[in-house]
Enzyme design. Structure first.
Site, PDB file in Angstrom:
ATOM      1  N   SER A 183     -10.212   4.205   2.359  1.00  0.00           N
ATOM      2  CA  SER A 183      -9.185   3.219   2.076  1.00  0.00           C
ATOM      3  C   SER A 183      -9.526   1.812   2.533  1.00  0.00           C
ATOM      4  O   SER A 183      -9.084   0.835   1.923  1.00  0.00           O
ATOM      5  CB  SER A 183      -7.864   3.645   2.723  1.00  0.00           C
ATOM      6  OG  SER A 183      -8.001   3.758   4.129  1.00  0.00           O
ATOM      7  N   HIS A 211      -6.948   7.195  -2.773  1.00  0.00           N
ATOM      8  CA  HIS A 211      -7.432   5.992  -3.449  1.00  0.00           C
ATOM      9  C   HIS A 211      -8.371   6.306  -4.613  1.00  0.00           C
ATOM     10  O   HIS A 211      -8.991   5.389  -5.162  1.00  0.00           O
ATOM     11  CB  HIS A 211      -8.114   5.075  -2.441  1.00  0.00           C
ATOM     12  CG  HIS A 211      -7.159   4.520  -1.434  1.00  0.00           C
ATOM     13  ND1 HIS A 211      -6.457   3.349  -1.628  1.00  0.00           N
ATOM     14  CD2 HIS A 211      -6.760   5.001  -0.228  1.00  0.00           C
ATOM     15  CE1 HIS A 211      -5.678   3.126  -0.592  1.00  0.00           C
ATOM     16  NE2 HIS A 211      -5.841   4.118   0.280  1.00  0.00           N
ATOM     17  N   LYS A 242      -0.048   4.722  -5.448  1.00  0.00           N
ATOM     18  CA  LYS A 242      -1.170   3.790  -5.588  1.00  0.00           C
ATOM     19  C   LYS A 242      -1.477   3.624  -7.075  1.00  0.00           C
ATOM     20  O   LYS A 242      -0.773   2.904  -7.761  1.00  0.00           O
ATOM     21  CB  LYS A 242      -2.351   4.278  -4.758  1.00  0.00           C
ATOM     22  CG  LYS A 242      -2.012   4.289  -3.261  1.00  0.00           C
ATOM     23  CD  LYS A 242      -3.127   4.783  -2.410  1.00  0.00           C
ATOM     24  CE  LYS A 242      -2.772   4.672  -0.924  1.00  0.00           C
ATOM     25  NZ  LYS A 242      -1.607   5.502  -0.530  1.00  0.00           N
TER      26      LYS A 242
END
Length: 405
Positions: A183, A211, A242
């Site tokens: 991240s 991610h 995300k």
């Protein structure tokens, strides 16, 4: 002195210490939707620090799905999943997420933090052992601590060190845990080699794809999908907040593992279920993600273009950046000064300091989105150039990475 006065004095001293160390954090107010440009405390700025990688947080189809669900199902689930909050929408989303991740089952959690601490504490406990990458996210670190298992931290992406630790330390249950895309550094774990090592030593393997989900792989299934490793990994974690643009998280695994989490993961058992609009938004986002090859390609192109331009300015980037580009500054105060100067130039990039990253490695964490245009990227490069021209501080060499544990 009363208890409240004591707390006030303690808090004041703690905050003063953080301020002196350049580690004081404050909330910034952002107006409007999460888009390529936002208004930050009254100032219009190009957004380069969001995890809304594909731009789905403000996608019309996703917004419409959430609004429709609020009308049809209400705005809350009303209870935890094990009481009365397990709605058909939740089950439908879990089926779709399992399909995306190539696993038999999946389970929703309130956040990535909840998912990681819930999964780790369900898989290992007192007397067991966890082997964790040095730069794993704080939620993984906290999950390891809460599990009461012995924790062995191996140097970042160092498979030889991981294998040596596994050979040396025996336990009834052993778990290797790593992020796929890290991240704060944007680099990728060597998952095929880690799978080989875990299999040789009979260890479970958990991969945090927060991610990578939606961003990597033919259908957005993450690094695990891209490498064809679905059958070799005990448990995959992913988030809905995300690349999918919403909120929440999930774990994907075999049915028996998911049933174990339903029964023993405290962060699942004792938490109200995700609201129906959030779940419906994730279902709509998944439809876009599965066929979103063009979005993923555009994101990769944007990241490559901006990364190359920032290197030409003489900035130090992480060794293998992705859609996450760490511009390593080193000193926490200087990092925040540069962040403020960039905002004054119309670019919103947050500075990241300890304890989020190790001391001496403070950075500007630049993140790209698919909808960023070439003009947006040039605006960012010009802003960085102006800020650097006015920065008379000598380049700083980051110190070696200590463990955040």
């Amino acid at each position: 002195m009363g208890a409240d006065d004591g707390v006030h004095d303690f808090a004041a001293r703690a905050l003063a210490s953080r301020e002196a160390a350049g580690l004081m954090r404050r909330l910034r107010c952002v107006d409007g939707a999460q888009d390529t440009w936002v208004t930050v405390e009254g100032r219009r700025a190009l957004l380069l620090c969001s995890n809304n990688y594909l731009g789905l947080a403000n996608h019309p189809a996703v917004r419409e799905a959430a609004a429709r669900a609020a009308v049809d199902y209400g705005v809350g689930a009303g209870a935890s999943r094990l009481i009365s909050g397990s709605m058909r929408l939740h089950h439908g989303l879990e089926e779709q997420l399992a399909d995306l991740k190539g696993t038999p089952a999946a389970l929703l959690f309130t956040s990535g933090y909840h998912a990681n601490i819930g999964a780790i504490t369900a898989l290992v406990g007192d007397g067991d052992a966890v082997f964790s990458d040095q730069l794993n996210h704080a939620s993984i670190i906290d999950g390891c601590r809460l599990s009461q298992a012995r924790v062995f931290v191996y140097p970042h992406r160092d498979t030889a060190a991981l294998e040596a630790l596994l050979a040396r330390h025996r336990a009834p249950r052993r778990l290797v845990v790593t992020e796929s895309v890290f991240s704060m550094d944007g680099d990728t774990a060597p998952l095929p080699a880690i799978c080989d090592i875990a299999e040789r030593h009979g260890a479970m393997l958990m991969v945090d794809e927060a991610h990578a989900t939606g961003v990597i792989g033919a259908t957005g299934g993450g690094v695990v999908e891209a490498e064809g490793l679905q059958a070799r990994i005990t448990l995959q974690m992913g988030t809905l907040g995300k690349a999918l643009g919403g909120f929440g998280a999930f774990v994907a695994a075999r049915r028996t593992v998911i049933d174990l989490l339903i029964n023993t993961a405290r962060s699942f058992v004792f938490t109200t279920a995700l609201p129906p609009p959030v779940v419906a938004a994730a279902l709509a986002a998944l439809d876009i993600v599965r066929t979103g090859g063009e979005l993923r390609l555009r994101l990769a192109e944007n990241a490559a273009a901006l990364g190359a331009s920032l290197r030409q300015l003489g900035l130090t980037l992480g060794p293998n950046p992705s859609h996450i580009i760490p511009v390593v500054i080193g000193d926490a105060d200087r990092t925040m000064q540069l962040s403020e100067r960039l905002l004054a130039e119309g670019v919103f990039v947050q500075g990241i300091r300890p304890p989020t990253v190790p001391p001496g490695t403070s950075r500007l964490r630049v993140t790209l989105m698919s909808p960023h245009t070439a003009e947006d990227l040039q605006f960012a490069v010009d802003a960085f150039r102006r800020v650097l021209t006015g920065d008379e501080s000598p380049p700083l060499t980051p110190s070696p990475l200590p463990s955040p544990w």
